[in-house]
Design an enzyme around this catalytic site. Sequence first.
Site, short mmCIF file in Angstrom:
data_model
loop_
_atom_site.label_atom_id
_atom_site.label_comp_id
_atom_site.label_asym_id
_atom_site.label_seq_id
_atom_site.Cartn_x
_atom_site.Cartn_y
_atom_site.Cartn_z
N TYR A 188 87.30 25.62 -2.26
CA TYR A 188 88.17 26.51 -2.46
C TYR A 188 88.80 26.81 -3.69
CZ TYR A 188 90.53 30.21 0.13
OH TYR A 188 91.13 31.27 0.76
N LYS A 208 96.31 31.55 -2.72
CA LYS A 208 96.96 31.51 -1.38
C LYS A 208 98.17 30.85 -1.30
CE LYS A 208 93.69 34.13 0.50
NZ LYS A 208 93.85 35.54 0.86
#
Length: 254
Positions: free
Chosen positions: A154, A161
């Site tokens: 990720y 995020k």
Amino acid sequence: MLLQGKKALIFGIANERSIAYGIASQMKQQGARLAFSYAGEAIKKRIDPIGEELGADFLVQCDVTSDEDVTRCADTVRDHWGDIDILVHSVAFANRDDLKGRFIDTSRDGFLLAQNISAYSLVSLCKAFEPMMNQGGSVMAMTYYGSEKVITNYNVMGVAKATLEACVRYLAADLGEKGIRINALSAGPIKTLASSGISGFKTILHTIEERAPLHRNVTQNDVGKAALYLASDLSSGTTGEIIYVDSGYNIMGI
């Protein structure tokens, strides 16, 4: 109906598998009026039929990396509606090469690109639409557990995020002065166009089924139902929060 007559502007529908599509579908069922943004003509061709299916009032072009485009988008929405009640930010992007291997190898350009599109765009859109958002309005953004725990591959998106979630808290303090709420939905992994760029995504899906308390992956509709709560008066006292829709995976330890 929870959202009868409310005006919802939704950023980030790419196709019928998008999380934003699930949100739009649920909002439509609860009486909301809808408008969708698109970044370019290629995306517009995909969402034209979705707009027809869900009865969107209009589509509006917006490249969230351009201040001029964001301003033009806000002007267009004002011309059509005059004001809005709900703003959905489901926008994120990182270079595919930065979603595999070691995070330490992320390029400067790749890092800034992910931050710009995935996090700063929320700030930009809030600034542009704040003047036309009604009292009691609701803004929501989409995040993921990789913002707080290391998720293999990720990488730079997890960092983006994390920035997005911090932006939600700071924006809550600013927007709250005008009675506007902003929250984020932390959805579990869902098969979308965006997730297809993450290496080993099938392994992540399998892990959720194996370890989450509900032993299943969530769907777009699961997220859409949570979005209804945030969009409606049911969440009138909730702002600056991260709401998990991940079958409970985030609570699990060893």
